[in-house]
Design a protein around this motif. Structure first.
Motif, PDB file in Angstrom:
ATOM      1  N   TRP A   1       6.463  -2.166   4.208  1.00  0.00           N
ATOM      2  CA  TRP A   1       5.968  -1.635   2.937  1.00  0.00           C
ATOM      3  C   TRP A   1       7.107  -1.124   2.055  1.00  0.00           C
ATOM      4  O   TRP A   1       7.014  -1.189   0.836  1.00  0.00           O
TER       5      TRP A   1
ATOM      6  N   PHE B   1       8.601  -4.183   0.408  1.00  0.00           N
ATOM      7  CA  PHE B   1       7.731  -4.626  -0.680  1.00  0.00           C
ATOM      8  C   PHE B   1       7.856  -3.708  -1.887  1.00  0.00           C
ATOM      9  O   PHE B   1       7.947  -4.168  -3.030  1.00  0.00           O
ATOM     10  N   GLN B   2       7.865  -2.397  -1.638  1.00  0.00           N
ATOM     11  CA  GLN B   2       7.952  -1.449  -2.747  1.00  0.00           C
ATOM     12  C   GLN B   2       9.267  -1.559  -3.501  1.00  0.00           C
ATOM     13  O   GLN B   2       9.345  -1.224  -4.683  1.00  0.00           O
TER      14      GLN B   2
ATOM     15  N   SER C   1      10.737  -4.374  -4.136  1.00  0.00           N
ATOM     16  CA  SER C   1      10.845  -5.719  -4.699  1.00  0.00           C
ATOM     17  C   SER C   1      10.577  -5.744  -6.197  1.00  0.00           C
ATOM     18  O   SER C   1       9.843  -4.912  -6.741  1.00  0.00           O
TER      19      SER C   1
ATOM     20  N   ASN D   1       6.793  -6.239  -6.900  1.00  0.00           N
ATOM     21  CA  ASN D   1       5.975  -5.024  -6.943  1.00  0.00           C
ATOM     22  C   ASN D   1       6.185  -4.275  -8.256  1.00  0.00           C
ATOM     23  O   ASN D   1       5.237  -3.755  -8.853  1.00  0.00           O
ATOM     24  N   GLU D   2       7.432  -4.242  -8.704  1.00  0.00           N
ATOM     25  CA  GLU D   2       7.733  -3.570  -9.971  1.00  0.00           C
ATOM     26  C   GLU D   2       6.981  -4.234 -11.126  1.00  0.00           C
ATOM     27  O   GLU D   2       6.401  -3.553 -11.982  1.00  0.00           O
TER      28      GLU D   2
ATOM     29  N   CYS E   1       4.239  -5.974 -10.931  1.00  0.00           N
ATOM     30  CA  CYS E   1       2.800  -5.706 -10.774  1.00  0.00           C
ATOM     31  C   CYS E   1       2.456  -4.310 -11.287  1.00  0.00           C
ATOM     32  O   CYS E   1       1.441  -4.115 -11.971  1.00  0.00           O
ATOM     33  N   ASP E   2       3.284  -3.342 -10.952  1.00  0.00           N
ATOM     34  CA  ASP E   2       3.051  -1.974 -11.417  1.00  0.00           C
ATOM     35  C   ASP E   2       3.064  -1.878 -12.939  1.00  0.00           C
ATOM     36  O   ASP E   2       2.340  -1.078 -13.540  1.00  0.00           O
TER      37      ASP E   2
ATOM     38  N   LEU F   1      -3.260  -1.857  -2.204  1.00  0.00           N
ATOM     39  CA  LEU F   1      -2.971  -1.586  -3.610  1.00  0.00           C
ATOM     40  C   LEU F   1      -3.988  -2.285  -4.497  1.00  0.00           C
ATOM     41  O   LEU F   1      -4.758  -3.136  -4.018  1.00  0.00           O
TER      42      LEU F   1
ATOM     43  N   LEU G   1      -2.944  -5.826  -3.892  1.00  0.00           N
ATOM     44  CA  LEU G   1      -2.574  -6.253  -2.543  1.00  0.00           C
ATOM     45  C   LEU G   1      -3.668  -5.831  -1.572  1.00  0.00           C
ATOM     46  O   LEU G   1      -3.913  -4.637  -1.367  1.00  0.00           O
TER      47      LEU G   1
END
Length: 396
Positions: free
Chosen positions: A231, A234-235, A237, A240-241, A243-244, A275, A278
């Motif tokens: 995790w 992934f955080q 990556s 992920n950025e 997606c946020d 998430l 996810l």
């Protein structure tokens, strides 16, 4: 594509012509076309290689691809590999053509054999094998990145969603994510080695990949030490950025019924957080039938990522097993190129795909399932909607 630690920033490769219009290079004074007898001549140099695998020719067994795909790869790297002034020769003094160099590099990556073994097989000095392989890696970084991209059009993403839904019924699913470990042998006497010691007491580097239903890598991140939890990788990556920020997995929302909208998302195992984009399985024993059925379907869908990583390692064995004291700045770039080659074989609809074994085990050592435990409330709502939909109990 996600960040690859150790990969220098490079200019975007110019738009390549389609492979039908590109001619691969060969030896001799003209590098425009490969001589038809290149393989006949080259194969005579090869010593001690195994008999062809079942259903494959000797060429396919050695290089893990058809001659058509091999020619295409040569066309990709021709300009970069032939532009440099360094010239390589076989032990008998014969210069290596472009095709010879690509063959040596592919054999090194696909077999995982040592530089000395490759050199002995092909009649080359081991240092030449190393230099040729690295020149190929650099050329593929420059010219092959368009083979590893997140879908850029609505039509491409729609096709992915349709295939995922046909697998186990998940609507609006855009990918499956999983992590594998590239294991290394490092000197225990060096305190810096402990950085790479993972939870199973192996020295390793992480590769995390998001794949589509055809086992094509759509986004990767690699270079992080094996001790980092799934995790956390992934955080960290870019995926992920994005997606946020609402810049990825931000396509069409699917309305399943009144009040039940499903956004775009990917699927992962319990090593990832739940998430809004996810989806992971439900945790716990003796789950209700609806949740248990959801987990079975979810895990069967996520299996495509596990299988893709297993095939990657089986085809490109330089990253399988245990690597002897690799250069940890170069290794992420080698991993990237192996992922590019994996995708190219798929993109070319290569006939060898029919004869490659399907396995779900991509780690030599049994890695225990990590449990993240982080739950986002919007992720909880999304998973519950999907569970209700898959159970057939959603009202219109």
């Amino acid at each position: 594509m996600g960040p690859v630690r150790g990969l220098k920033k490079r200019k975007k490769a110019e738009n390549n012509k389609s492979h039908e219009d590109q001619n691969a290079s060969g030896s001799g004074s003209s590098e425009k076309e490969c001589p038809l007898d290149w393989w006949d001549e080259f194969s005579k140099r090869i010593n001690g290689l195994q008999s062809p695998a079942k259903g494959m020719s000797r060429f396919q067994s050695i290089f893990k691809m058809s001659r058509k795909t091999f020619d295409y790869i040569c066309s990709l790297v021709r300009e970069d590999m032939m532009a440099k002034s360094v010239h390589f020769v076989f032990n008998n003094g014969t210069p290596l053509s472009l095709y010879d160099q690509v063959a040596v590099a592919l054999r090194r990556l696909s077999s995982g054999e040592s530089l000395v073994m490759i050199g002995d097989s092909f009649g080359l000095n081991h240092s030449a094998v190393s230099q040729v392989t690295w020149r190929f890696v650099e050329a593929m970084e420059q010219k092959g990145l368009h083979h590893l991209q997140w879908p850029s059009t609505e039509a491409q993403m729609a096709a992915i969603k349709v295939k995922f839904q046909k697998m186990q019924g998940f609507p609006n699913c855009c990918g499956a994510v999983d992590t594998t470990h590239i294991m290394m042998c490092l000197p225990a006497s060096d305190p810096a080695s402990n950085t790479w010691l993972d939870q199973e007491k192996n020295y390793s580097m992480v590769l995390q990949a998001i794949v589509d239903p055809d086992m094509r890598f759509r986004d990767i991140i690699t270079g992080w030490p094996g001790k980092m939890k799934d995790w956390l990788v992934f955080q960290s990556s870019k995926f992920n950025e994005l997606c946020d920020k609402g810049e990825r997995l931000n396509g069409k929302v699917l309305e399943l019924s009144r009040g039940f909208d499903i956004r775009e998302y990917i699927i992962g195992d319990s090593g990832f957080p739940l998430l809004p984009y996810l989806v992971i399985p439900y945790e716990g024993n003796e789950l209700p039938e609806q949740k248990d059925e959801f987990n079975k379907r979810q895990r069967a869908t996520q299996m495509v990522a596990q299988t893709a990583l297993a095939r990657l390692k089986d085809s490109w064995r330089i990253i399988d097993g245990v690597m002897w004291r690799p250069d940890k700045h170069r290794l992420p770039r080698i991993i990237l190129v192996c992922c590019l080659l994996h995708n190219i074989v798929i993109d070319m609809e290569d006939e060898v795909l029919e004869n490659l074994p399907l396995s779900h085990n991509h780690d030599d050592s049994a890695y225990h399932q990590q449990i993240c435990g982080t739950l986002d409330i919007n992720g909880v709502h999304l998973r519950d909607k999907l569970s209700l939909y898959l159970s057939g109990r959603m009202t219109s």
